[in-house]
Every structure is written in structure tokens, then in C-alpha cells.
Scaffold this active site. Sequence first.
Site, PDB file in Angstrom:
ATOM      1  CE  LYS B  27      56.665  44.779   5.987  1.00 53.39           C
ATOM      2  NZ  LYS B  27      57.276  46.046   5.482  1.00 53.39           N
ATOM      3  CE  LYS B  85      59.741  43.698   0.179  1.00 53.47           C
ATOM      4  NZ  LYS B  85      58.987  44.623   1.074  1.00 53.47           N
TER       5      LYS B  85
END
Lengths: 235, 235, 235, 235, 235, 235
Positions: B27, B85
Site C-alpha cells: 500500500k 484491491k
Amino acid sequence: MLLLVSPKDVNEAIEAIEGGADIIDVKNPVEGSLGANFPWVIKEIREVTPKNLLVSATIGDIPYKPGTASLAAIGAALSGADYIKVGLYGTKSYNQAVDLMKKVVKAVKDIDENKIVVAAGYADAYRVGAVEPLIIPKVAKDSGCDVAMLDTAIKDGKTLFDHLSREILKEFVEETHGYGLKCALAGSLKKEHIPILKEIGCDIVGVRGAACTKGDRNEGRIERDLVKELVELCK
Amino acid sequence: MLLLVSPKDVNEAIEAIEGGADIIDVKNPVEGSLGANFPWVIKEIREVTPKNLLVSATIGDIPYKPGTASLAAIGAALSGADYIKVGLYGTKSYNQAVDLMKKVVKAVKDIDENKIVVAAGYADAYRVGAVEPLIIPKVAKDSGCDVAMLDTAIKDGKTLFDHLSREILKEFVEETHGYGLKCALAGSLKKEHIPILKEIGCDIVGVRGAACTKGDRNEGRIERDLVKELVELCK
Amino acid sequence: MLLLVSPKDVNEAIEAIEGGADIIDVKNPVEGSLGANFPWVIKEIREVTPKNLLVSATIGDIPYKPGTASLAAIGAALSGADYIKVGLYGTKSYNQAVDLMKKVVKAVKDIDENKIVVAAGYADAYRVGAVEPLIIPKVAKDSGCDVAMLDTAIKDGKTLFDHLSREILKEFVEETHGYGLKCALAGSLKKEHIPILKEIGCDIVGVRGAACTKGDRNEGRIERDLVKELVELCK
Amino acid sequence: MLLLVSPKDVNEAIEAIEGGADIIDVKNPVEGSLGANFPWVIKEIREVTPKNLLVSATIGDIPYKPGTASLAAIGAALSGADYIKVGLYGTKSYNQAVDLMKKVVKAVKDIDENKIVVAAGYADAYRVGAVEPLIIPKVAKDSGCDVAMLDTAIKDGKTLFDHLSREILKEFVEETHGYGLKCALAGSLKKEHIPILKEIGCDIVGVRGAACTKGDRNEGRIERDLVKELVELCK
Amino acid sequence: MLLLVSPKDVNEAIEAIEGGADIIDVKNPVEGSLGANFPWVIKEIREVTPKNLLVSATIGDIPYKPGTASLAAIGAALSGADYIKVGLYGTKSYNQAVDLMKKVVKAVKDIDENKIVVAAGYADAYRVGAVEPLIIPKVAKDSGCDVAMLDTAIKDGKTLFDHLSREILKEFVEETHGYGLKCALAGSLKKEHIPILKEIGCDIVGVRGAACTKGDRNEGRIERDLVKELVELCK
Amino acid sequence: MLLLVSPKDVNEAIEAIEGGADIIDVKNPVEGSLGANFPWVIKEIREVTPKNLLVSATIGDIPYKPGTASLAAIGAALSGADYIKVGLYGTKSYNQAVDLMKKVVKAVKDIDENKIVVAAGYADAYRVGAVEPLIIPKVAKDSGCDVAMLDTAIKDGKTLFDHLSREILKEFVEETHGYGLKCALAGSLKKEHIPILKEIGCDIVGVRGAACTKGDRNEGRIERDLVKELVELCK
């Protein structure tokens, strides 16, 4: 001066190719002025386009998210685009624009050194809070891009020339060339604008409506004869 | 229940792997709760991660731009992510979320059928105008995703459980399972939340801070022993 | 390099003058970073300032209203200011900034050719939607101003150097000089910034806090000895 | 009842003067309903206007910046205006409006006691977040103004009477007179409104469109015969 | 001068009654400064309050929805409130406020002529876009209300007197009385404000914090002895 | 399937009754899609409506203020409405909507167990920031409502079917029935939509325009013959 044409589907792409366009630009106006199209569409158009012609793809009127932009840029590159166009929409300043473009350039050049990265600003940026268009050449230079470009953000009939004067555009082109980069201009351009762009030294002119029947980018369709006319004006 | 850990660099990734994490999640919090990291970082982490472990990558707190999202999704997939995601941030309704996820699923599955697509909503979506979190299972089902997930959008110390009750989360998990999908939950989770999540049937729990020294996601660093503890709680 | 000091009242003005400041700048921070002070205050400070020193006055963090700005500019000029500073706050683009500055220049020069007009941008313009700071030299040149300047819009402790790097500021100074104009820089500057500004060729450095007791622009007061120190650093 | 006419250039000003207007009002609608015109235009119109007629100038739909407003007010006064009109646009309350007007009054009266200061509110203030129009008489009284005025902020065809009833306007006039001040009213007024305004005791009625050919404030031009008609109705 | 106290539950209501408060005010601060409480709470407090004391209920920081406001007003009246307080929050002008209040008055008086209707404005209305507080007496008069009131919208420690001066409040009271109406004032008032309010002729003073332990409206609780003290000051 | 018709006055109500409508719905479109009408209007319409027909009343496009909403709900109930409709406009999430509806249900059922409470969402909620329409059945169930409903927020000609597909609406109806609740649908519906709604199992269809002359909800008036036609289609 090269002619870049933006078809909306494969059939229009074929018309553009047959008409002699130099660059076939894959866009998705539903998502914005420089809205990104889908991987399968870019692939499809890359397949029908002769290898000697460039396929351009936009990655979007991009927000200030360098990570998302970098991923989208390689997604476009790996789908077959030679020419990756980034709409500097959410970046509000030179600093933000350079930060984002540096990362996009790195991501794309890591894939293939020969792919072209375009930093695109908007002549009417003030209407949407995007970075000042006249700082785009510097943004392109300082981030390692190949091309500095201007388009318009809001398509309400106003053209590039309604927002920036010929003199200012000439300075834009000259500054870009001074940095050793190429310059592309677009923004609801019409046939009559092409000689002016050639005169000020523009390298690539981008059109859609001017190559469509009835000059209508939405209701009309790209036709090879209209493309041929524009190609002639570009020479 | 699988443990997903979000390292911020390769060293932390190694700690997470050594600690026994099941999924290594790449991330970039600077760009938002589910901010996207760069292709070279995803690649690097894919390289140090054993093939039997999944590498997850976020494509961003994504605006309602299906084209940009699709390109970013394949960018992440082609950089080595197994698990893509998508933060449904700019999508304001079921309709917009399904539209975007359908296109992301198509783009990713065209690359590789086995890659996993995750529709991620935010427990505190109302604070940022994002789509209702409780409709995410239906969004995931109707768009062909593999996993329905919730995280939190604004990191101000409030956890998933501060926004949604255990009962509501249980219904979320059950609805997701009823559709034949997996369920992932995250959102500043702490050690003590893990037994509750296991109890309600959650498939994947995502953490960062709980695996960091001093429980501090920003100042602390992921440590393998902390990861091991969490892995034990997940079994 | 000249030192410009911004006193908040006549007593502080006297301290600044005694301390050797080159330009006495009359501002009203209550109305913004470059907030305008009142005619009677400008007059009062002009009266206590020796004729060989310049008195500067800001006309405000000005909205895109060229008419209002022109009237305010001559109001300041006729109250005794030699140096009229315009905060380009509401102007969102090069076009708007040049339009407004051209009219201010005409209004001021009609009063007195020798008055100096300053186009001031904000290093953190992106935080308030103001025109890109790096385009200010071009704005100043194309509108007939004498000085291109940068300050900061939001006073939250961040200085000019927190927003723009030394290299970028150097390019800003060089571009301004290339156009035959002077360059002024400010923005919560501290003593240690002065050598850097001198080094990059800045013509005028603007301070308040650095000349105040405890370096506190709000609670402290300008003191002549602190001003003397800064004057020395400027030589 | 006096007739105030707003010409857009010197030729229209001459028509207004020849038509018998009592006050020649210099405005710049490009910058807003009470947008300020430029010093050179105010000067020019002052020169062609006989000394016995008043020249009015607006300083803008002014933001809550008393410093900028004060400088603009004396700029207008020193350019030849006898009557300084302040559009209380950015001031959101009685407190803010009085604060700004007090300073404008001081600045103008310092120049010349005989100049008239007008506090102008907007009948449709609620559409732009400006101060309540019905508190303007009190604002004018408590800040030392000479005239309380109402105009309309958004020019969409709606007139003063579309926003405020005759009864309310009558109370406005009476309250203003009770304070010993004069009252001026405007706002896309038409010929048929003038008798009503005279009846309720209004001192000055402001027009533009009603004095233009075809009653069109934008496409039409002020004509002396139309002005004469209105002057007759005002007697 | 009557003392109005705002308890948050039945126990506090009993303390207020025992302390000698004249009016027991049922509010729900979670929903705003003049947030409405629930029917069952108003009923409960009406039951414990002696018939000779008035029970007041707020219907909310009300948006400009006269229909919703009228229904809420009779809901409060039929739940036992004698005194219906309307927070003129979403109404942006005199016109909107009068429109809404007229309909609320009609709705309430249709139920029971003796119920009291209060038009409540906010001293800091400019912070939330609500109608100018100084026009509230006129609003109350022109809509048939019984009481004109001021409170504060944002509870950040600032009191009524931080927003409006004693002189302005005195004029507010006098204007209200001139219309034959009663005047109520509130807004984080402290013990020391009560003599001033009595002096300027206020009819009803509203408190909560000043009647709480530690003067803390949130953490403290209303205590009868504190209420007694305030009642004494009111005589 | 029951037909609910929304008259704007008593005469239209009589037409609706004579035409055979099952539910007479009292609304006030000036205040929004589900804007509340006044107590005296609800009473009047209740009086002319035969006891066997239900009278429905909306309490508004309600903000997230449970207190105000509860008071308005009992105001409507005590004015004669059998069917209380709450427009979940300001509630941005499932949590907020359930919180508000629980309190409204309690308030209404405390008055009369047999009154029907309707949780109404908007098919185009995303345009106004209201709670996701597809979560309304769950909201209704979890808060104890009797009916889950959808209407449209912005009346721009788009109908319910322009925002949600037949399939999605069918799922909405089925989910609602699965919870043991009734389902009502509206939103600029036309005659041709009624068979579709019947087919998907809708319990109550709400119309106005379709029952008006010329199908025009604003300029037309409800006519009994048009109502009869619709009643037939509903059987």
C-alpha cells in the site's frame, strides 16, 4: 506537423488510419476530457493499427495520486500504447505535477525506454482547479517527459484559442522546444486552426470533431476523407 | 482465518513473511487509506515473497473512473500482484461501484483468471461520500469479484468497530459467504479484535499497526514476533 | 540585497527605520497574508519615514476584481506608498493575473511613473486556489510590473523554503532578472535563510518575525538591534 | 426624487447628462452588480459632467476586507467621485458591515467631508451569502454613512420588487429617514416602478436598462429621450 | 427576569425545578444548539414539572422547511410544551424566517392560543449562514411570535457577549419591547452576565452550564443550589 | 397493488378519492420531493377522505435530526395521517438512517400502534448525498418500519426506472417481502410502468403526474377518470 486523431471505436480507428493520421489516440470522453479507455479497447486498436503508426492512450483526467497514475500508465503501455498521455487535472501546482509525472515517467521507461510520455495540461485549467497550463513545459522538462501538451478540460464549444492567444501559444511551443521536447496541442480544434498551429511550430495537433461528419464529435463519425484533408493541412 | 499484513518497504515485507503472514499487502498511505504503491515497489516485494504467499496491491482510493481503474488494475497485476484491491471511494452508489468493478474484473481476469479481485468499501464511507459499506457484498457479487472487504477511510484512531457493530459486521460476513465470496476486514484493528473477527467468520484480517512496534503504524516498524502472535490468534 | 521590514504600528516603524531597514512595509495581517492597511496608517508611517527610504503598502490578498484593485492601488499610492504590492490571491491563472496587474500598473503609473508595482504570488498558492507561483515572473513581465515577489498565503509556521526548494527559487530569481525585473521573497523567513537568498540573487528580502523579539511576529515587537543584524546579513 | 443613471462609457454618460439625470453612476458590471470601474474612466466621466451634477462610483461587490475597501474608496474619491457606493457583498453580518463601513467613511471623510458614502446591500443577499438587506439602514446609521441603498446581486431578470414587497421597502425607506439618512433603491427597475418608489419616499432611484434602447441593459444604449421620460416620472 | 434552565434528563429537571427555575427547557444538543428532544422526553419532563411552571421545547436548528417545522412544532406542543422554540438556522433572510415562523405560529395557535412561540436567532449566525440576528425582533413581530430570542450556534466557549456588544443587545431588547414582545437571551452565559441582562431589560435568561457543577455543561450536572443562586440574581 | 395518489389540494383530493385511489398522499413539493405539508392541510384532507381510505403524509426530505423528525412524525400522526412517510435525505448511511427511523417509529407507535411508518429512500440518492437506496429494506427492517419505499430526489423528468433497472427493483421488492414488510415505489412514474411494478410484486405505487391532465404534475390537475384508469391497471 503530425496529426493525432481520436477515434471512439475500431471502425473509426480504421477510418483514421486510412485517412493517413500519424497517431491514433484512444480516449474515453465519458470519463473526462482525457478520460482513459479500457485495456481491451487499447489492445484492439493496437492490433488494427500498422506498426509504423503510433497508438496513443490517455490514462485519465488524473487526480494527484502518483501511485494510481503510475499503475495506470504501465497498464496502458502494456496494453499496446506507444504514447502515454497524462491529464494533469487533480495536480494543483508545479510541485504536484512534477512529482506525479516523474513517477509516471519512471514507471513507463522501466517498461520500455522508447515509449513516449506526455504531460498534458488544460488551457482552461482555472475552471477546474488544475495546474497552470503555462507551466506545463517546465513540468515536462523537470520530470523527464517527452512531450508537453495542452487540451481543454470543459467541452462547451470553446476551443484552445478561446482560452489562450496565438502569442501565448507560440511562447508555449518555443519554451517546449527550448527544452528539447515536442509540443502537442488540442482542444476542440477546427480546420482553420491548423495553419496557425503549423506556423507557431506545434509538432502534433490533436483532433476529433474536425475529422467527423458535420464537424460533430458526438453525433458525427470520423471519415477518412476528412482526415485526409487535415493531413494535407498539416504538411 | 488468513492474516494480511501491510509492510511499507521490503525490509518490513521480510519481517511479515518471516512472521508467517499469509498475504503481503503493498500500500501507499500517503495517497490515502487504500493508496496505490508504485510498480517497482510491487515488483520488488513480489520478488522477495515466496511463491506460495499472495502479494496484494491496492490501486487507490479510486475515483469513479472505470477506465483509469482498469488500467491501474492490470498495471498492478502485471507488476506481480495476485490480489488486486480497489478502494471504492469516488463511487457514490451501488450502480457506480458495480459499473467500475465489472470493468476492473474483466481487465484483470483477461490477464489471468486466477488473480483475485477485491471490492473494498469503507466503514466510515459517510465521512467521505463513498458508497454505503453494507452494500459492498452485493456489489462484489454482481460484478464478479472474489472478495468483499471493508477498511476505514479516515485514519484518526477510530477502528472498524467504532463505525460498525459486531452484529452488523457478522451480517456483512454472512451475506458475503451467502454469495459464495470471501470476506476481508481491516481498519486500525488491534490484537483484541482478532478473536471477534474469527468468531464472526471473517476470512482475511488486515493489519499494520497491530504488527508494528508500539502498535504504531507510523512511527513503529513491523516485527516478525508481533506478526507471529497475530498469526496464532488467527488460527 | 535590500531588507524590507513589516511593522504593525508607527513605533515599530521607527524601530525598523532606526535599525536600518531599506523598505518599510505597511500591512494588515488581520485581512490576510498581504492584507491592506488603512490610508491613515500608510500616511502616518510615510510621515515618520525619511524620504530616502521607500514605504511599501499592500492592497490585499486581492480577488479577481481589476477595478477594485486599481482603485485600491491608487488609494495606496496617494496615501504615500512608493511601492504598491498586489497579492494575486483570487486570480486563478496567468490570464487573470496579467489582466489585473496590467490595470493596476496603468492606474499607478498614471499617478506617478516612479512608483513601483509588485506582482506578489504565494509559494503555497495551491492551498488557496491562487495562481501558480512559478508563473509570477512572466505575469510581472507581461503586465509591466517592476518586481516579481513570493510570500506565503497561510501562516502556519511553514516558510517559503518549506514550499519551494532552493533550486526552484533560484530559477525564479534568474527568470525575473532575465526579464529585467527585480525579485522580492518573503514567507516566515528566518535569519538563517538570508544568506541563501543573497546567494541566489534575491534583490529584496521581506521579514517581520525575524526582526521581532523572540522571533514571534504576533507576540513580539520589532526591535532595532534585531533589524541591524538582519541588515548586516543582507549586505 | 433624484434619478441616478449608470452609463457604461463617456458617450452614454453624455446621453444621461443631456437627458437630465441627477447623478451619473460609474460602474463595471463585468466585475459584479456593483463592480468597480477604473480610475481613468471615473476621471473621464467626471470631466464631461457639469459640476452641479454628482458623479457616483462603486468600489465593488466588496469582500470583508476593510483595508482594501478603504483604499479603493479613496481611490474613487480622488478620481473625482462625489458619491462612493460600497457593495456589502462579502460582509455576512451587521457587525462585519459596520466594521467595514466605519473605516470607509473615515477614509473618505478624511479626504473631503462633503463626499457622500453609500452603504449598499442586496435585496437578494441570501443568494450570495451577503448581509441581510433589511439591516442596512441600521448599518448605515451606526457607521456614519449618508445613504442606505439596495440593489440586486444576481442579474437574472428579477427586479428589486421580486425580492422585497412594497410594504417592506416602504419600511426600509422610513427607517432610513428616521435615522436622518437618504435612501437609494435600484435593481433592474422598470419605468412602472418609479411611481411606486416616489410614493414610498425613496430619495434616489437607480436605473440602467430602463434608460436603454429596447430596455436592454446589455445590448441597448442609454438615450437621452428615455432618460428625460424617467426624470419626468421622478418629479 | 425569568430564569430558563436546560436540563438534559428528568433528574436534572427536578434539580432545576427545586432550584426555582421559571422555565424548564427540553433540548437535545447532540442535534445542534437548539436541537430537538424526543416526544417521550418532553412528556416525561412535563409530568414532573408543576403546572405553574412552563416547559419549553426546541424543535431544532431548523432548515428552511416550513412544513416540517410546523409539524414538529405541533408535535412539541402536543407532547406538553408550553413554549415552542424555533432555531432559525437554515432560513437565510428575513423573508424566509418570516415565512417559516408565520406557519409555525398558525400551526401552534390552532392547537392552543396560549402556547408561546419563540423565534430564536443566533448571535453568531454569520458562521453558519443563518439569518441576521438583529432582524429577529422584526421577524418575530411580523410573523406573530410572542418572543424574540438569541442563542449561539457554535458552542466553542464564546458567549453571547463575545459576538454582540451590550449596547447592541440593549437595542435588541428595546426593539423587541417596542413591538410588544418578550425577549429571551442565551448563549453559554455565566453568572456575571445576569446583572447586565437584567439591566438591559431582558425578560428571560437561558442557561445550562452556569447551573451545572464546575460550570461545565457537558461533564457537570445541574444542581439546585446553583440554580437558586441564579434565580436570586434574576430578581 | 394499491394506488397512492398525491393531490395538492382538497379538490384534487376529492378527485383522487372519487377515482378510486387507495391512499391519499399529502405532500408539499415546494419543500422537496417528499416535502411536508402543513397540519391544517393534512387535517382538511383527512376530513374529506372516507375512513376506509388511508391518508398518507410526508414529514420532509428530512435532515439527520432524529429529534426534529420524531416531533414532525407525531405532528403528522396527530393531524390525521395514518401513514407517515420519512424522506431519508440528510441521513448519509445505514447507521444514520436506522438511528433516525427507530426514533420515528417509537414516537409514532407510542401515539398509535396501527399507524404505518414508511422509510423512503431515493433512487438517485447519489445526486444529493443521501443514503444508498438499496439498503433501505434493511434500514426499514432493522428500525421497525412497516414499509420500505423509493422515490426520486431531483424531479428533472427522469423516472425511477431511469435510475434503477427492473431487475434491481425486483430484488428490492423481494428483499423487502423477505423481511415481512410492504414495498412502495414512486418517482415520476407513468402509466406504462404500472404493469412492470405489478409484475415485480410492488405493493403500493405512488403517482401524481400520471393522474394529472396532460400528464403534467405542475400545470395539470388530478382527474378522477385518469385515476380510475390507473386503479384498473393496478388490479
